[in-house]
Enzyme design. Structure first.
Site, mmCIF file in Angstrom:
data_model
loop_
_atom_site.group_PDB
_atom_site.id
_atom_site.type_symbol
_atom_site.label_atom_id
_atom_site.label_comp_id
_atom_site.label_asym_id
_atom_site.label_seq_id
_atom_site.Cartn_x
_atom_site.Cartn_y
_atom_site.Cartn_z
ATOM 1 N N ARG A 214 -9.849 -12.024 2.100
ATOM 2 C CA ARG A 214 -10.672 -13.114 1.553
ATOM 3 C C ARG A 214 -9.952 -14.458 1.646
ATOM 4 O O ARG A 214 -10.585 -15.507 1.681
ATOM 5 C CB ARG A 214 -11.078 -12.790 0.121
ATOM 6 C CG ARG A 214 -9.948 -12.692 -0.880
ATOM 7 C CD ARG A 214 -10.300 -11.847 -2.079
ATOM 8 N NE ARG A 214 -10.389 -10.436 -1.725
ATOM 9 C CZ ARG A 214 -10.696 -9.480 -2.594
ATOM 10 N NH1 ARG A 214 -10.943 -9.772 -3.864
ATOM 11 N NH2 ARG A 214 -10.770 -8.225 -2.207
ATOM 12 N N LYS B 174 0.830 -1.194 0.000
ATOM 13 C CA LYS B 174 0.000 0.000 0.000
ATOM 14 C C LYS B 174 0.871 1.252 0.000
ATOM 15 O O LYS B 174 2.050 1.205 0.355
ATOM 16 C CB LYS B 174 -0.893 0.034 1.249
ATOM 17 C CG LYS B 174 -1.950 -1.053 1.338
ATOM 18 C CD LYS B 174 -2.735 -0.914 2.631
ATOM 19 C CE LYS B 174 -3.767 -2.019 2.809
ATOM 20 N NZ LYS B 174 -4.885 -1.873 1.861
#
Length: 455
Positions: A308, A234
């Protein structure tokens, strides 16, 4: 301090009969331009021979549960000190429960790391019918907020475990704690894969309440204690709030504690994989393939789509017990709040009736939810040429493709998925939500599970 709170919805109801010493204070209504609209409030002048202070509050225009909670929170901020509070209804159709709840929620603060601590504010509502239930809800919400607000340096897997142990101590909840060895032995390739870039070993916490109940529910919470993005790193600004990426796991424990305290007649089993997603020489790489608990494989296209992966293992593991319903909660995708904004939780389900029940349980409620579709044609976006699926479907429909991946791990069991990436964290401060963790999802799932216990 004793505070009498007079609640008015109409200006014409204010007179010498409804307000003591009205004539003495009449000019204050004019000076404060009081029209009994929601949120308007002021104190009457105190009399030397009166042990009570009187707060005049407008409720006109309050319609939803949120309106009344927000009003209660503003009352709490107006009072601002330890007080015994008595609410006096001078209007019809007032939601006193939500006003009292708002009063309580206004007292939250987090000053763990400040050199000067603020004094805790305590309100006692006189003649309250709801104090115990409200306090139970507040304890869960505040605990979730605290957990989200702790910085990542402090918030190790061991720290999270210890906080859970303390939080559920004395409740009828059985806790099982599993370490990295167990995770590897149980073929949880997603949990192990995400965690392997960090020096901090993962944990997998399971809590069980009321296993003999007729209806059994599984609840999975995403516990990424810090998300750097892994090798798909990020930006610096994108990492600033990533200590909050475990809000789903904290919420799950807040829910089971509340369910236990309220002795809801339902079985609830919580599963929370606890990891960090960090870059290092041992971190998973884009293009790697992970084998999940149920044998399905996922090609990792983006290591920043890690939630996920750990959720998939937990869902598969929970499915093996064949619960009546599987629920999950996660700060899963930025796409969810691109679609709905930062104050609305995204809801997905593989069963229209279950979805409708969840939404109806929270209709006009304090927490706001909206459904998004499990558009099956979008599965082509997560199709992999070398594995069963890939973990990222590209830029568009990201909340949907993430949910479609999770659906692959619930074995056709009825399933509800909450993406709280938006409302799980407040970007600014208000009477209800100081900046930071919100506890969003605790009440939404509590309302839903309470209704499920009655069916």
């Amino acid at each position: 301090m004793n505070i009498e709170v007079l609640l008015f919805a109409n200006l014409e109801d204010i007179n010498a009969e409804s307000v003591s010493n009205f004539e003495v204070n009449k000019n204050l209504f004019e000076v404060n331009k009081f029209e009994a609209k929601k949120g308007q409030m002021f104190f009457l002048a105190d009399l030397d021979n009166n042990d009570w202070s009187t707060l005049i509050v407008g409720t006109g225009g309050c319609r939803s549960e949120y309106d009344f909670v927000n009003l209660g929170a503003k009352i709490g901020k107006k009072i601002g000190k330890d007080s015994d509070v008595k609410f006096v209804k001078k209007a019809k159709d007032l939601d006193i429960y939500s006003i009292e709840f708002g009063l309580a929620i206004s007292t939250y603060s987090f000053d763990e790391f400040k050199s000067e601590k603020s004094s805790a504010i305590n309100f006692k509502v006189i003649e309250s019918e709801y104090s115990e239930e409200i306090q139970n809800k507040i304890q869960s919400i505040f605990w979730v907020r605290d957990m989200v607000n702790y910085p990542a340096l402090t918030k190790s897997p061991e720290f999270f475990q210890e906080k859970v142990e303390d939080f559920i101590d004395g409740l009828d909840i059985k806790l099982n704690i599993f370490d990295e060895k167990w995770i590897l032995e149980n073929n949880m390739g997603g949990v192990a894969g995400v965690a392997q870039g960090s020096d901090r070993s993962p944990k997998f916490l399971v809590g069980e309440y009321n296993p003999d109940a007729k209806k059994q529910i599984a609840l999975i919470g995403k516990g990424v204690l810090f998300d750097s993005g892994g090798l798909s790193l990020k930006s610096p600004s994108g990492m600033e709030t990533m200590k909050s990426d475990m809000a789903g796991a904290a919420t799950a424990w807040g829910i089971i504690a509340l369910i236990a305290k309220q002795e809801v007649d339902i079985g609830l089993k919580v599963y929370t994989p606890i990891v960090e997603n960090m870059p290092s020489g041992s971190a998973i790489r884009p293009g790697d393939v992970l084998k999940m608990r149920n044998g399905k494989t996922i090609e990792v296209m983006n290591t920043d789509a890690e939630g996920r992966l750990i959720m998939a293992d937990a869902l598969a593991y929970a499915s093996e017990s064949s619960p009546d319903l599987i629920c999950d909660v996660a700060t899963l995708t930025g796409a969810a709040y691109v679609a709905l904004g930062v104050e609305i939780g995204a809801v997905f389900s593989n069963n229209d009736s279950t979805l409708e029940n969840f939404l109806n349980s929270n209709l006009d409620g304090f927490e706001n939810y909206h459904s998004l579709p499990l558009e099956q044609s979008y599965k082509s976006l997560i199709k992999s040429s070398i594995a069963d699926m890939k973990n990222s479907g590209g830029r568009f429909g990201g909340a949907i493709t993430a949910a479609l991946l999770l659906e692959e791990f619930v074995d056709d069991i009825d399933w509800i998925h909450l993406d709280i990436a938006g409302p799980g964290r407040s970007r600014s401060s208000s009477a209800i939500y100081p900046e930071g963790g919100t506890g969003f999802g605790v009440l939404g799932y509590f309302n839903f599970l309470l209704n499920q216990s009655k069916t």
